[in-house]
Design a protein around this motif. Sequence first.
Motif, PDB file in Angstrom:
ATOM      1  N   LEU A  36       3.827   3.145  -4.485  1.00  0.00           N
ATOM      2  CA  LEU A  36       3.453   1.994  -3.655  1.00  0.00           C
ATOM      3  C   LEU A  36       3.123   2.391  -2.210  1.00  0.00           C
ATOM      4  CD1 LEU A  36       6.288  -0.348  -4.974  1.00  0.00           C
ATOM      5  CD2 LEU A  36       3.838  -0.815  -5.238  1.00  0.00           C
ATOM      6  N   GLY A  37       3.193   3.700  -1.911  1.00  0.00           N
ATOM      7  CA  GLY A  37       2.843   4.171  -0.559  1.00  0.00           C
ATOM      8  C   GLY A  37       4.018   4.247   0.403  1.00  0.00           C
ATOM      9  N   TYR A  38       5.233   4.335  -0.149  1.00  0.00           N
ATOM     10  CA  TYR A  38       6.429   4.379   0.704  1.00  0.00           C
ATOM     11  C   TYR A  38       7.269   5.627   0.433  1.00  0.00           C
ATOM     12  CZ  TYR A  38       5.735  -0.703   1.389  1.00  0.00           C
ATOM     13  OH  TYR A  38       5.253  -1.937   1.697  1.00  0.00           O
ATOM     14  N   MET A  51      15.989   2.205   2.912  1.00  0.00           N
ATOM     15  CA  MET A  51      14.838   1.375   3.255  1.00  0.00           C
ATOM     16  C   MET A  51      13.549   2.040   2.779  1.00  0.00           C
ATOM     17  SD  MET A  51      13.737   0.099   7.051  1.00  0.00           S
ATOM     18  CE  MET A  51      15.143  -0.830   7.570  1.00  0.00           C
ATOM     19  N   LEU A  52      12.636   1.240   2.260  1.00  0.00           N
ATOM     20  CA  LEU A  52      11.301   1.748   1.972  1.00  0.00           C
ATOM     21  C   LEU A  52      10.523   1.730   3.279  1.00  0.00           C
ATOM     22  CD1 LEU A  52      12.198   0.872  -0.978  1.00  0.00           C
ATOM     23  CD2 LEU A  52       9.753   0.553  -1.424  1.00  0.00           C
ATOM     24  N   ILE A  53      10.023   2.903   3.686  1.00  0.00           N
ATOM     25  CA  ILE A  53       9.227   2.953   4.917  1.00  0.00           C
ATOM     26  C   ILE A  53       7.858   3.558   4.575  1.00  0.00           C
ATOM     27  CG2 ILE A  53      11.250   3.098   6.428  1.00  0.00           C
ATOM     28  CD1 ILE A  53      10.764   6.076   6.744  1.00  0.00           C
ATOM     29  N   GLU A 111       4.663 -10.335  -2.841  1.00  0.00           N
ATOM     30  CA  GLU A 111       3.489  -9.588  -2.344  1.00  0.00           C
ATOM     31  C   GLU A 111       2.825  -8.852  -3.495  1.00  0.00           C
ATOM     32  OE1 GLU A 111       3.755  -7.329   1.504  1.00  0.00           O
ATOM     33  OE2 GLU A 111       3.260  -5.651   0.182  1.00  0.00           O
ATOM     34  N   SER A 112       3.634  -8.241  -4.374  1.00  0.00           N
ATOM     35  CA  SER A 112       3.057  -7.565  -5.539  1.00  0.00           C
ATOM     36  C   SER A 112       4.063  -7.530  -6.678  1.00  0.00           C
ATOM     37  CB  SER A 112       2.638  -6.133  -5.177  1.00  0.00           C
ATOM     38  OG  SER A 112       3.756  -5.319  -5.011  1.00  0.00           O
ATOM     39  N   ILE A 113       3.533  -7.425  -7.894  1.00  0.00           N
ATOM     40  CA  ILE A 113       4.413  -7.289  -9.063  1.00  0.00           C
ATOM     41  C   ILE A 113       3.718  -6.342 -10.035  1.00  0.00           C
ATOM     42  CG2 ILE A 113       3.542  -9.486 -10.035  1.00  0.00           C
ATOM     43  CD1 ILE A 113       6.462  -9.807 -11.205  1.00  0.00           C
ATOM     44  N   VAL A 114       4.435  -5.315 -10.462  1.00  0.00           N
ATOM     45  CA  VAL A 114       3.839  -4.273 -11.305  1.00  0.00           C
ATOM     46  C   VAL A 114       4.723  -4.061 -12.526  1.00  0.00           C
ATOM     47  CG1 VAL A 114       3.085  -1.848 -11.392  1.00  0.00           C
ATOM     48  CG2 VAL A 114       2.984  -3.094  -9.227  1.00  0.00           C
ATOM     49  N   ASP A 158       9.927  -2.104 -17.444  1.00  0.00           N
ATOM     50  CA  ASP A 158      10.372  -2.018 -16.045  1.00  0.00           C
ATOM     51  C   ASP A 158       9.365  -2.740 -15.171  1.00  0.00           C
ATOM     52  OD1 ASP A 158      12.721  -0.648 -16.362  1.00  0.00           O
ATOM     53  OD2 ASP A 158      11.736   1.315 -16.373  1.00  0.00           O
ATOM     54  N   ILE A 159       9.864  -3.623 -14.343  1.00  0.00           N
ATOM     55  CA  ILE A 159       8.997  -4.420 -13.478  1.00  0.00           C
ATOM     56  C   ILE A 159       9.415  -4.210 -12.026  1.00  0.00           C
ATOM     57  CG2 ILE A 159       8.296  -6.783 -12.870  1.00  0.00           C
ATOM     58  CD1 ILE A 159       8.666  -7.447 -15.870  1.00  0.00           C
ATOM     59  N   THR A 160       8.422  -3.889 -11.201  1.00  0.00           N
ATOM     60  CA  THR A 160       8.694  -3.646  -9.785  1.00  0.00           C
ATOM     61  C   THR A 160       8.056  -4.750  -8.959  1.00  0.00           C
ATOM     62  OG1 THR A 160       8.643  -1.273 -10.195  1.00  0.00           O
ATOM     63  CG2 THR A 160       8.412  -1.973  -7.912  1.00  0.00           C
TER      64      THR A 160
END
Length: 425
Positions: free
Chosen positions: A236-238, A261-263, A374-377, A388-390
């Motif tokens: 996801l870019g973090y 934390m996701l940064i 914001e998003s669901i994958v 698995d759902i993120t």
Amino acid sequence: MESKKIKIGLIGLGTVGSGVYKTLEAFENIEVVKIAVKNKNKKRNIPNLDETIITDDAYEVVSNPEIDIVCELIGGVDPAFDLIKTAIENGKHIVTANKELLAKRGEEIFNIAEKHNKVILYEAAIAGGIPIIMPIKTILAGNNITRVEAILNGTTNYILTKMDVQGASYEDVLKEAQELGYAETDPTGDVEGFDAAYKITTLATLAFKKKIRFENVYREGITKVRAEDMKAANDLGYKIKLIASAKMDEKGYADVRVHPMLIPQDSTLAHIDYVTNAVSLTGHPIGHITLSGPGAGEFPTASSVVGDILAIAAELDTTDYLLPMMRCRHEELAKCIDISDTQNKYYLSLNAKNNKGVIGNIGNICAECNISLESIVQKNVSENNTADITVITELCKECNMQSAVKAFEDSEFINSVNSLIRVQI
Ligand code: HSE
């Protein structure tokens, strides 16, 4: 004429104490006259150590009339608090690396020091070798600092970096880190975030010029971070880091916490890897500034301790009020916001039944809790027909997110809530 030597008493001759002793050898105007240790018979790797000045009674240091500066390097609250108090009452200035003592009883020892007109310096207590205390109290003093974001614990940063690089589990990396001596046999203080929480308590107090109480600092460690979360965050870019953060809002409420934390991968702190520490400050007029470097270790920490000793030594006998800008006065207590009232974005990992309507069900639960997504994958539909759902949420209230987690746990569609990690905003 030979000038008067400044006399130092050391309490503690472990890793940091050894580094301090060796570093001080280069300074002719400084003399270590007494050292207190726990075990006098322990073999130490200090070539020029004067064994005759070693004692196993720390009160011999704090009550020695020759000593000008007591340097406390044992850590923990007891007996450090009483030793420092006694040393101050006996007329000594203090240099300490004790983050736990500062966080839990800083107010008391600074008041005692002020009453006796003595100075306590503690550059080594926060982020080891990184100069951060003296910069905040002196050259950055004209700033209104509103935000601190930092990586303050090398052990957890090492573990998270290794998990990221190797795709390994927390347990495996911890074991390896313990074998290599990077993590303690009992790693609780580091991995559960206590060490970073002590440090951010003091850092936030200095940054906001208002006392933050340790009990008002929210804390969560890294023990629940999974290799799968690292991978999902990367996709996801973090990056996932243990971030110590302190924010002051416009209404004067402080939000101080430590948690994973996701940064964003392109942020400065995302590039701080392994045992390195970093502190980012945002304020006016400076804007944004980040200091990074070694957060622990024999010589980096000794660098800060010796710097503090030299700062006091330079002013001894020159003034009756040393280092005024370095004094701490806890006149005002900060108002703190409870974590349940904060607004955050979240990364949520769920394991769900691979049934029709599951994604809709997740959306409905979030909507009922006033959470927008914001998003669901969905990935990895497995042989047992689970998926698995993120999810990444938009900004929402912590208490609403906790209600959503409870609803997911009770939902017939969801097998498990794997992870809930806040995302940097
Ligand atoms: N245990 C700390 C760390 C170092 O891992 O960063 C001392 O504060």
